[in-house]
Structures are given as C-alpha cells and as structure tokens.
Design a protein around this motif. Structure first.
Motif, short mmCIF file in Angstrom:
data_model
loop_
_atom_site.label_atom_id
_atom_site.label_comp_id
_atom_site.label_asym_id
_atom_site.label_seq_id
_atom_site.Cartn_x
_atom_site.Cartn_y
_atom_site.Cartn_z
N ALA A 79 63.07 39.62 35.44
CA ALA A 79 62.21 40.01 36.56
C ALA A 79 61.83 41.48 36.43
O ALA A 79 60.66 41.84 36.61
CB ALA A 79 62.93 39.77 37.87
N PHE A 80 62.80 42.30 36.12
CA PHE A 80 62.53 43.73 35.97
C PHE A 80 61.46 43.96 34.90
O PHE A 80 60.50 44.71 35.10
CB PHE A 80 63.83 44.45 35.58
CG PHE A 80 63.76 45.94 35.65
CD1 PHE A 80 64.16 46.62 36.79
CD2 PHE A 80 63.28 46.68 34.58
CE1 PHE A 80 64.09 48.00 36.86
CE2 PHE A 80 63.20 48.06 34.65
CZ PHE A 80 63.62 48.71 35.80
N ALA A 81 61.63 43.29 33.77
CA ALA A 81 60.68 43.49 32.67
C ALA A 81 59.29 42.97 33.03
O ALA A 81 58.28 43.62 32.73
CB ALA A 81 61.19 42.79 31.42
N VAL A 82 59.25 41.84 33.70
CA VAL A 82 57.94 41.26 34.05
C VAL A 82 57.21 42.18 35.03
O VAL A 82 56.02 42.48 34.86
CB VAL A 82 58.13 39.86 34.65
CG1 VAL A 82 56.84 39.35 35.23
CG2 VAL A 82 58.63 38.90 33.60
N ALA A 83 57.93 42.65 36.04
CA ALA A 83 57.30 43.55 37.00
C ALA A 83 56.90 44.84 36.31
O ALA A 83 55.83 45.40 36.56
CB ALA A 83 58.25 43.83 38.15
N GLY A 84 57.75 45.31 35.42
CA GLY A 84 57.43 46.52 34.67
C GLY A 84 56.15 46.35 33.87
O GLY A 84 55.35 47.27 33.76
N GLY A 85 55.97 45.16 33.33
CA GLY A 85 54.75 44.89 32.57
C GLY A 85 53.50 45.12 33.41
O GLY A 85 52.49 45.63 32.91
N SER A 86 53.59 44.79 34.69
CA SER A 86 52.43 45.02 35.56
C SER A 86 52.24 46.52 35.81
O SER A 86 51.11 47.00 35.89
CB SER A 86 52.60 44.28 36.87
OG SER A 86 51.56 44.62 37.75
N LEU A 87 53.34 47.25 35.94
CA LEU A 87 53.20 48.70 36.14
C LEU A 87 52.54 49.34 34.92
O LEU A 87 51.72 50.25 35.03
CB LEU A 87 54.56 49.35 36.36
CG LEU A 87 55.29 49.07 37.66
CD1 LEU A 87 56.41 50.05 37.84
CD2 LEU A 87 54.35 49.14 38.84
N ILE A 88 52.94 48.87 33.73
CA ILE A 88 52.33 49.41 32.52
C ILE A 88 50.85 49.02 32.48
O ILE A 88 50.02 49.75 31.95
CB ILE A 88 53.05 48.87 31.27
CG1 ILE A 88 54.53 49.22 31.33
CG2 ILE A 88 52.44 49.42 30.00
CD1 ILE A 88 55.34 48.55 30.24
N GLY A 89 50.57 47.85 33.04
CA GLY A 89 49.19 47.38 33.01
C GLY A 89 48.93 46.45 31.86
O GLY A 89 47.85 46.45 31.27
N LEU A 90 49.94 45.64 31.51
CA LEU A 90 49.74 44.68 30.43
C LEU A 90 48.95 43.49 30.96
O LEU A 90 49.21 43.02 32.07
CB LEU A 90 51.09 44.21 29.90
CG LEU A 90 51.92 45.30 29.22
CD1 LEU A 90 53.28 44.76 28.85
CD2 LEU A 90 51.20 45.81 27.99
N PRO A 91 47.99 43.01 30.20
CA PRO A 91 47.25 41.84 30.67
C PRO A 91 48.12 40.60 30.62
O PRO A 91 48.98 40.53 29.77
CB PRO A 91 46.11 41.73 29.65
CG PRO A 91 46.63 42.36 28.40
CD PRO A 91 47.58 43.44 28.86
N PRO A 92 47.93 39.62 31.49
CA PRO A 92 46.94 39.56 32.56
C PRO A 92 47.57 39.84 33.93
O PRO A 92 47.42 39.05 34.83
CB PRO A 92 46.50 38.11 32.48
CG PRO A 92 47.76 37.37 32.06
CD PRO A 92 48.63 38.34 31.32
N SER A 93 48.25 40.96 34.11
CA SER A 93 48.91 41.23 35.37
C SER A 93 47.96 41.89 36.37
O SER A 93 46.85 42.28 36.01
CB SER A 93 50.08 42.16 35.12
OG SER A 93 49.61 43.38 34.62
N GLY A 94 48.42 42.01 37.62
CA GLY A 94 47.63 42.69 38.63
C GLY A 94 47.39 44.15 38.26
O GLY A 94 46.31 44.70 38.50
N GLY A 95 48.41 44.77 37.67
CA GLY A 95 48.27 46.16 37.25
C GLY A 95 47.16 46.31 36.22
O GLY A 95 46.39 47.28 36.23
N PHE A 96 47.05 45.32 35.35
CA PHE A 96 45.99 45.36 34.35
C PHE A 96 44.62 45.26 35.01
O PHE A 96 43.68 45.99 34.67
CB PHE A 96 46.17 44.22 33.35
CG PHE A 96 45.01 44.02 32.43
CD1 PHE A 96 44.78 44.91 31.39
CD2 PHE A 96 44.12 42.98 32.61
CE1 PHE A 96 43.70 44.75 30.55
CE2 PHE A 96 43.03 42.82 31.77
CZ PHE A 96 42.82 43.70 30.73
N LEU A 97 44.55 44.35 35.96
CA LEU A 97 43.29 44.15 36.69
C LEU A 97 42.80 45.48 37.27
O LEU A 97 41.64 45.87 37.11
CB LEU A 97 43.58 43.17 37.82
CG LEU A 97 42.53 42.19 38.23
CD1 LEU A 97 42.19 41.31 37.06
CD2 LEU A 97 43.07 41.32 39.37
#
Lengths: 108, 504, 478
Positions: C373-391
C-alpha cells in the motif's frame, strides 16, 4: 488625526507588538497571552473601522462579537492543553530521572 | 470507451490479462503450493501463446486489433496489435515460456517463490502491454509499470549487494522514465499524441516546432536509452547482474533492455518517421552514439573476468545494433534492426541460461574456471557455443543474418564507415567470446575437481529444467537463421513490417 | 443545492448528537453512527455533483432569506461539489479504517471527525470571507483536539499547533476587517466586482495570504506541520494531511483568483509558483533525510503542497483555467495517496514496533500488504502513470511545455518528480532487505492493512475517470 485613525494605529501597534512578543518567547503561556493581544489589536481595528460611517457599522460589531467568542473558546482549549502538556512533561521527567531519555519520540 | 467489444478489440486486452491474472493469483498462492503455482504459470503461458498465434494470423490477413479506453484528453489508452508489436510479443511470449521453466528449476527450494513468479508475470504483462501500446501515453504507462515490476526481481535475493544494485537500477530507470514523460508531455503539448502511424505523424508540423521536436526527441531517447543501455546510461545493467540468472535473462533478452530498444524503434519510425527525423538532423547523432556504445561496451566486455558481467557488457553492445539499424534510417538497415530485436534475444537468453547452469551446477562464475567444462557439461557448452558464435556473426546462426542486413543497410544509405564499426565489433566479439569457447572445449578440467558438483551422476548433466530451455533457445537461434527465407521467420516478418513502414 | 445542504448538515448534526450523547454511547456505536452519517453525506454529495455535472453552473443560496449584501451566501459549483464528495469519501474511508482496524481510536475521535467533516463541507460551500474565517477556526480547533487524542506525548505539539493556528486565523481576520473597511462587503462574488489594486487592498491581501499559507503549511511557513502530523494518531494524521491543509488552500485560491484584482494576482503569481517549486525540492529533501517513517510522510505533504502552490501561482500569473484543473486534481490525488501513506505507516509502526525507517528492513515479507500500500500510494505521489498524481502532473505540464519560455517551470516539476521518487523508494528499497529482517512484534492486523490499501487503489482508479474529472473541473473554472 481623527479618533478612528488613532484607534486603527493603536490597534495595529498592539498587533505588531504582540507578534513580536510571540516570536521572541518560547514559554507557552506567554505565547498564548501574545496571541490574545494580537486578537485585541485586531478587534480594536475592527471597531475603529466600524466608526468610518455614521451610525457605526453594525456588521463589524457583530463580527467582533463572533470573533471574541471564538477567541475565548480557543484560549480555553489552549490553556487546557498547555497545562496538561506541562503535567505530562513533569511526570515523564520524574520517571526518567537518572536513566537518560531513551524513548524514540518523533522529533520535529 | 468503445461502443462494442468485439473479439478484435478484446484480443489485445486478453493477451495482457493472460499473464496479469495468473500473476495476481500467484501472489495469493501459498509458498508451499508448488504445483498450483506451476499450473498457473503454465496455463498463463499456453493461453498467451494461443492468443498470440491468433493475432499473428489475424495481422498477416490484415485484420485490425484495436482497443481504446478514455484516459487523458486527446490521449486515450490504446492497445493496438500491429506487425511490429507482434514481433516483440511473440519473442517475449516464447522466451517467457523458456525462462519460466528455467526459473522453476533454478529456484527450486528457495524462499519467496510466489512473490518471485508473481512479479515475473507482471513483468511479462508490462512488456506485452508496452509492445501493444498504440500511442505514446500508453507506452509510457507500461514502460513505468515494467520498471516497477522488475525492481522486486532485481532485489529478490535481498542481500546488501542486491539492494545496492536495485537502488542503482531504480535511480536510472525512474530517472529515465521521468525524462520520457517530459518528452512525451512536450510532444503532446505541441501537437497531441495520436496513434502510432507507420511513417510518423510529425512531418506536417515540422516547420512550426522544430526546436520543440528536437528537445522532445532528445528527452525521449535519453529516457529510452536508459533501458536500452546506451552509453553513458548503461551502468545499471552490469550491476544488476547480482539478480538470479532467470532475472538476468529477463532483463537482457525478454523485457527491459528490449523495451528500450523497441521504444526507440517506435519513436523513430512511428512517431517522428524516418523523413522527419532526418530533416531534424536527429538520426546522425543517434548513429554515432550507437556506434560508440557498440565499440566501448565490447572493449569493456573484454576486460571482465566474471562471466555474467562479460555477458552484460556484451548485451550493451549488442542492443545498440538495434539502435544503429534504426539510426541508419534506411529500409534494409531497418530490417536488420527489427530482426536483431528477436535474434539478440534468442542468443542472449541462451548465453544467460548456460552461464546460470555453470554457476548452479559447478559453481563456476569466472572465465578462468571454465577450463574443461565441455567434458562435464557438453550439452550446455554446446548451447553456449551456439549463442557465442551467433553473437560473433558466424553463419547460419541468427546473428549473422542481422549483421548482414545492417551492413547492407549502411552501404545503402551511403555510410560505409558503419561497416567498419560492425566489423570491429565482430572482431571484439570474437576476442571476448572465443577464449571462453577455447577454454570450455580444449582446456583441461581442474585436477582437484570442480568447486562443487551438483546433479553428478544423474540422467542429465544438470537439472533437466535448466538444460531444456537452454537447448530450446539455442536450437531456435539456429532455426531462425537457417529458415530466414520463410515468411514466418523473424526476418520474413521484419521485411513485412518494413514494407509497411517505408511504403510512403 | 438541497443535496449539498444535506451533505453539509448531516455530519454537523451527527457531531452534535455524538457530543450530547457523551459517554452514554460506547466507541463502537459512536463509530457506526459517524460512518453512516459520512456515508449519507457521501450519497448526498454524489447527487449534488451529478446535478452540477448536468447543469454546469453556479448556484448561490442566500441564507435566512436576507437580501444579498447582508445575507451570508453559500455557493455550489462543480468544484465545491467535487470537494464535498471528496471530503465525505475520505471520511468514510478513514472512518471504516478507524472502526475496524485493531489500532482503533478513542471514543472522542468520532464527534471530532464529524465536526471536521462538517466544517470542511461548510468551508467548500462558503462564499463569504467572514464565514470562511469561522469555518477555518472550527477546522483548526477540531484538528488540534484530534492531534491531542494521541495522548500525553501529543499535548505539546497540539498546543503549539493551536497557537500557530490562532495566529494564522488572526492574520486572516485582520485582512478580512481591512477588506470590509475598504469595500463594505464580505461576499466573494460582490467583492470580485469591486476590488481595486490600491495600497490598503494589497496590505489586506498580503496579511491574509500570510495567515493562510501558515495554516496550509505552505513553504516557507510549513515548519509546524511535521511535528503536528507525525504525532497525531494514525487515522488523524491521515485526515490532517489529506484534508485539513486543503481548507486554507481553498480560501487562498478564492482570495486570489476571485477577490483580488487581476493585476495584483499576476504580481503574486510568480512568487507563489517559485515558493511552490522550492517547497517541492526542499520538502522532498527533508523527507529524504528524515529518520522516522511518519515524519517522512509529513514532509512529503509539504513537498506535495508545492505542486498545488505552483499550479495556483501559475494559474494567477497566466490566468489559465487549465491550471485550476491541475490544482484540484493534485489536491484530490494527494489526499487519497496521503491517507494510505499515513495509515500504512501507522500499521507498520504498530506491527514492527519501530518508528524508524531503518526498522522497515524486510517489511515486504513481514507486512507485505501495508508495504505494498505504501509503495502504491507513493507511486501516485511520484506521478507514475496511470495514477491520480500522474493525471494532475500531466495537466500541469501541458501549458508549461507548450511554450519554450515556460520550460524552466517544467524543469522544476521534473526535479520534484525525481526527489519524490528518491524518498519513496528509499523506504521501498529498505523493505526488500532480507539479510537483516526486523521481526514483527505482533501478528499483523490484516484488516487494517487491507483498509490502508484502499485509498491507494482509489487514487490509481482515478485515472479511469480522468477525462471526466478534467472536463468537470474545467467547466467550473472561474
């Protein structure tokens, strides 16, 4: 200088002095008093501004009353927290006496 | 979302799901349920191979496989199966089969296998998705997923050395991913990023945005060059050698390095187009970079005494053949580049399987320890020889075909110096591979016996699951060379791709 | 509008009910009531949003039937309805976590979290500077009380947090008074027609900005945040980082994009954007150096707010509606991702019995779900596609890249991406260390770990609605 200007300037001065006091002290109670003084300065300015028209603007008076309510309740909460923190600190100090502080507190 | 989900639009999705779903199920499989895990793995592979076969047939008949899902404004998620993607998918699916069998044998009895095979399947799903990506945004998505799913494999052993390699790997690949994102976002900001088109879609805008296009190209090639291990972005690859042998095979032959090279092919042919890339004077620097990588990495390979590290530098060198072929910007060289994608994969995976067998069976890691290997492990040594000779370019093994096309392609576009580079690289290849073969076949086995000797006195010279995949890929490397003239060989298919790319 | 009012009033009534019931209700029942109320509020917010998506216009409501100018007005537009939905959603998620995870919360959590929900809902709907002050105070007081729920150790950080919060509110209030003194109005819409760029307006706006930046922990006024957020109970940290700091940000946005005259907004824009860029890098570097898990997550909030501030600054500089989309996408994506990060961090701390990042060695084996979970959420903070952070990052990047003179800003985004990747993967890499595993103290709480994963999956799911979200937000730009 009109009375309104005088009160505005005095209010601003209180605000700034209190801010200075807040930044210069670390003691929680003193800081809380400084915050209250800042509030007093703000309210003074608001009341002075209310007198810019005649009769004085009732909206600002209402805002000041609301602000006072908020300030009082916030101060009460702050006092409670500060005293509790002091008591907690005190009891912890007496527990740890002699064996150093090994706890893994999260420090800022 | 597309209005109707027909079988032609569902097939690309199914191909990705055929490894993704088994992968997720494997994560949930308890460690001791060995049979369940193997069944899941093999079912996934068989289903994938069948689906890929269906798509191969469809594409050769001219069917359109396209799936679309809303994502960003003007940039939907598009999966599109065309001839080029199939080249890559077929390669990775077949090698997935070989590598999975190899990995089952290799990891027998070691801990955390469910995690390993789970990520292994995710990694293949990401690779296949990347091959099927129909536009740059979709490509980016799978490119990043590939990074994320390979990281746990690189650090699988969990030792300090593995963690160090993993950190280096992440620093390079995430940095590369960020650059690629910037490049793609830049291109999108300028002219949007529609589907990949043979011949590219930039030419009509070239007068307005030449600076932007050049910057975007540099950013994207830098981002892709990390995975394709172009110098000076290659250092992660030799370090990642601490990973288990099947992972090395995966990184070098099936997925990661290939993803970079495949991306470069896509960007040059299907986004910029050969004409626009040449007009923007982008291909010549890329050519120099590829040539420099080839020579530099070969020299470095010569200096390595560790077998796997020598193979790693050899990969750096061999993958730039693909880039070189792309950068030559002519149809014949393009055939060489695209076919080398497959050929290098087959030969290099063979070499890694064999190196893993040496290490697992006799504990051999260094070049000097290879003396007399041929007597103890003749089959593995034979497969190794096929891979090595193919890398040098000895006919009729696969490597010869690609080098021939690359050389002819260089002459076609009037860059004869490239032939010299190819010849030099072949000589260097010979210089770093032949001593290994010489030691293996003609050296004397160590007098006091091997360092360790597992599987001695059994039916095969090593565990059968380690031996069969190596022989399988070695035979394939010969077959694709011998039958290069047939339409369903990688060469025939590459010619089909190129005839579509260069038709305009 | 009715739906929105329901969405606002349900949590408020719930809070009152739970407070009045006092100790008569045990924690479990209080939790159930609070979750049901949040869920009701969520449903109402959903209807409000659907209504807005259809109408795509702003609805104003004069409270108490007074005429405009005297009445306190509430305003509903696609943005505020989306934020209502987001707030209710976060409360449901975190409420369910708090109720069902083993870590749990004390009884007092529930009325406070309902108050928090209500005050945030009121904040999103307010279009009156003084009303916003009230919601801001309410928010601040509730948040402080919630930090104090962590027990004795948190009293000191809570007291400091309260004093800072009061100072910030007073700054804001002083600014409001000056604005009222100058224009005789507090209504955002009316003020937007009146304001001029004279000295008094400048001073008032600057004072208010300082206060709001302090409250929203925007760089360089962020120093209080790590202590307060890292010391709070896990569920509270998630609410504080995910939601509470976004409140003052919203007011800041209203202030500069509506109340302030355009030429002043264009002057402040670059300042905010540069501060945002510095926040991104400086916050990230602090997170990278932090030895504690929760402090790392808290510093990452400072860094991520940099993106939002950058989007706001550039929105003001160029008066570009697209930036408004990026800003709120960042807020929502960050809220969801940060909820997971804090919940996962709290779960891992509890299971592994350590607050230090170095204690996470082997976490992929010992606490696999929480670490994932930590890594997945972190992926959005980094902005990895296709996360909300990436959007959000994608929308932010588009205008930055379309003109060569804006490329330096894009470089800032690139830098931010790399720094966030560095601090997230610093944790992830350690968790793969198999050589020196830190054994868990207690059996992992499976329910808690899976619930921690939920918001992270949501933020990646955001990508599926990306096109729709962008259009909705673009429609509500001012």
């Amino acid at each position: 200088m009109s009375a309104m200007q005088l009160y505005t300037i005095v209010g601003a001065a209180i605000f700034l002095l209190a801010l200075h006091g807040l930044l210069m002290t670390t003691d929680s109670i003193r800081r809380l008093i400084a915050v209250n003084l800042m509030g007093a300065g703000t309210f003074l300015i608001m009341i002075a501004l209310a007198a810019r028209i005649s009769p004085p603007d009732p909206v600002l008076h209402a805002l000041v009353v609301t602000g006072l309510v908020v300030a009082i309740s916030a101060t009460a909460l702050a006092l409670r927290l500060i005293t509790s923190a002091a008591i907690a600190q005190h009891s912890q100090d007496s527990e740890n006496k002699g064996d150093g502080d090994l706890s893994e507190d999260v420090k800022p | 979302m597309s209005a109707l989900l027909t079988w032609t639009s569902a097939l690309p999705v199914l191909i990705i799901l055929s490894s993704l779903i088994p992968g997720l199920l494997i994560f949930a499989t308890p460690e001791h349920a060995r049979t369940r895990r193997t069944v899941l793995n093999l079912t996934g592979i068989v289903v994938k191979l069948i689906l890929v076969g269906l798509m191969l047939r469809g594409v050769s008949q001219g069917l359109e496989f396209r799936f679309e899902l809303n994502f960003l404004p003007l940039a939907p998620l598009v999966l599109h199966g065309d001839a080029l993607s199939l080249q890559f998918i077929t390669l990775s699916s077949i090698l997935w089969l070989a590598t999975t069998i190899y990995a089952i044998g290799y990891l027998e009895g070691s801990p955390l296998r469910s995690r390993f095979f789970g990520y292994f399947s995710l990694c293949v799903s990401a690779t296949v998705g990347l091959a099927l990506a129909g536009n740059l945004v979709t490509f980016l998505l799978f490119y990043e997923l590939l990074t994320l799913s390979t990281f746990p494999l690189v650090v699988h052993r969990g030792t300090p050395a593995a963690l160090r390699a993993g950190r280096v790997y992440l620093a390079y690949t995430l940095g590369g991913g960020a650059l690629l994102l910037m490049g793609i976002a830049l291109l999108h900001a300028l002219i949007a990023t529609p589907d990949f088109v043979p011949g590219g879609y930039l030419l009509q805008h070239i007068d307005n945005y030449s600076l932007g296009f050049q910057v975007a190209f540099v950013l994207m090639i830098a981002g892709l060059g990390v995975k394709a291990a172009l110098i000076p972005l290659h250092s992660w690859l030799p370090q990642a050698m601490v990973a288990p042998a099947p992972v090395s095979a995966l990184l070098h032959a099936v997925a990661v390095v290939k993803a970079g090279a495949f991306g470069i092919i896509r960007v040059v042919y299907d986004v910029y187009g050969v004409e626009a890339s040449t007009l923007l004077s982008l291909t010549q620097p890329l050519l120099w970079l590829a040539a420099a990588t080839m020579i530099y990495a070969s020299v470095r390979a010569l200096q390595q005494q560790d077998i796997k590290r020598r193979l790693a530098f050899s990969t750096v060198s061999q993958v730039s053949y693909i880039t070189l072929g792309v950068a030559l910007a002519g149809p014949v060289a393009a055939v060489g580049a695209i076919v080398h994608l497959v050929h290098q994969g087959l030969m290099k995976v063979t070499l890694f399987f064999c190196a893993g067998n040496f290490a697992e069976t006799l504990g051999i890691h260094k070049v000097q320890e290879m003396d007399g290997l041929g007597k103890r492990m003749p089959w593995t040594m034979a497969a190794f020889s096929v891979g090595a000779l193919g890398m040098i370019g000895v006919p009729p093994i696969a490597g010869f075909i690609s080098k021939m096309y690359l050389g002819m392609g260089a002459l076609e576009v009037d860059q004869p110096w490239v032939v010299l580079v190819l010849a030099g690289s072949a000589l260097l290849n010979a210089a770093y591979f032949l001593p290994l073969l010489y030691r293996g076949w003609f050296g004397k086995p160590p007098a006091k016996g091997w360092k360790e000797d597992n599987f001695y006195g059994q039916r095969f010279e090593t565990h059968w699951m380690l031996l069969i995949p190596a022989l399988f890929t070695a035979v394939l490397s010969i077959l694709v060379g011998v039958f290069a003239g047939s339409i369903f060989s990688p060469l025939g298919w590459s010619e089909l791709i190129v005839s579509r790319e260069f038709v305009q | 509008m009715t739906y929105a009012l329901v969405s606002l009033s349900v949590p408020l009534f719930c809070a009152l009910l739970l407070t009045l019931a006092g100790p008569k209700l045990d924690s479990r029942h209080a939790g159930q009531i609070a979750i049901v109320c949040s869920a009701l509020s969520l449903v109402a917010a959903w209807f409000a949003l659907m209504q807005m998506a259809e109408l795509n216009q702003t609805i104003l409501l004069e409270l108490g039937g007074w005429e405009s100018g005297l009445a306190i007005r509430l305003r509903l537009n696609p943005l505020s309805s989306l934020l209502l939905l987001f707030t209710a959603f976060m409360h449901v998620l975190i409420g369910v976590y708090a109720a069902f995870s083993r870590q749990g919360v004390s009884r007092d959590f529930w009325p406070l979290s309902s108050f928090l929900h209500g005050s945030l809902a009121a904040l999103w709907l307010s279009a009156d500077l003084f009303n916003l002050y009230i919601t801001l105070e309410l928010l601040g007081l509730t948040a402080v009380a919630m930090v104090a729920l962590a027990g004795k150790k948190a009293y000191k950080p809570a007291a400091n947090y309260l004093i800072l919060s009061l100072v910030a509110s007073l700054f804001y209030l002083l600014g409001v008074a000056l604005i009222y003194g100058r224009y005789g109005s507090l209504d955002v819409v009316l003020l937007s027609l009146q304001t001029q760029s004279d000295l008094l307006t400048r001073i008032a706006l600057l004072i208010m900005t300082a206060g709001l930046m302090l409250k929203a922990a925007l760089w360089p006024l962020h120093l209080w945040l790590p202590a307060a957020h890292a010391n709070a109970p896990t569920a509270v940290s998630a609410l504080l980082s995910g939601l509470v700091v976004k409140g003052p940000l919203f007011i800041l946005f209203l202030l500069w994009s509506e109340v302030a005259p355009v030429d002043l907004a264009q002057q402040i824009g670059p300042v905010l954007a540069i501060a945002g860029m510095i926040a991104l890098v400086a916050g990230g570097l602090s997170a990278m150096r932090s030895p504690y898990i929760k402090t790392l997550v808290a510093y990452s909030t400072v860094a991520q707010l940099g993106y939002a501030m950058m989007a706001l600054g550039l929105l003001l500089t160029w008066q570009l509606p697209q930036m408004h989309v990026a800003l709120w996408l960042f807020v929502i994506a960050h809220g969801l991702a940060k909820a997971t990060l804090f919940l996962a961090a709290g779960e891992m701390q509890a299971t592994l019995g350590t607050k230090r990042i170095s204690g996470l060695r082997g976490a992929t084996q010992t606490v696999p779900v929480a670490m994932f979970a930590f890594a997945v959420a972190g992926g959005s903070l980094i902005g990895l596609p296709p996360s909300g952070g990436f959007l959000a990052k994608w929308v932010l990047l588009q205008p930055l890249l379309s003109e060569p003179q804006n490329w330096p800003w894009a470089f800032g985004v690139l830098l931010g991406t790399l720094v966030s990747a560095a601090y997230i993967f610093r944790v992830v890499a350690i968790s793969f260390d198999r050589a020196r595993i830190n054994p868990p103290d207690i059996r992992p709480d499976r329910v808690g770990h899976w619930l921690a994963l939920l918001p992270a999956l949501m933020v990646w799911g955001m990508a599926l609605t990306g096109d729709w979200l962008i259009q909705l937000l673009a429609g509500s730009s001012v």
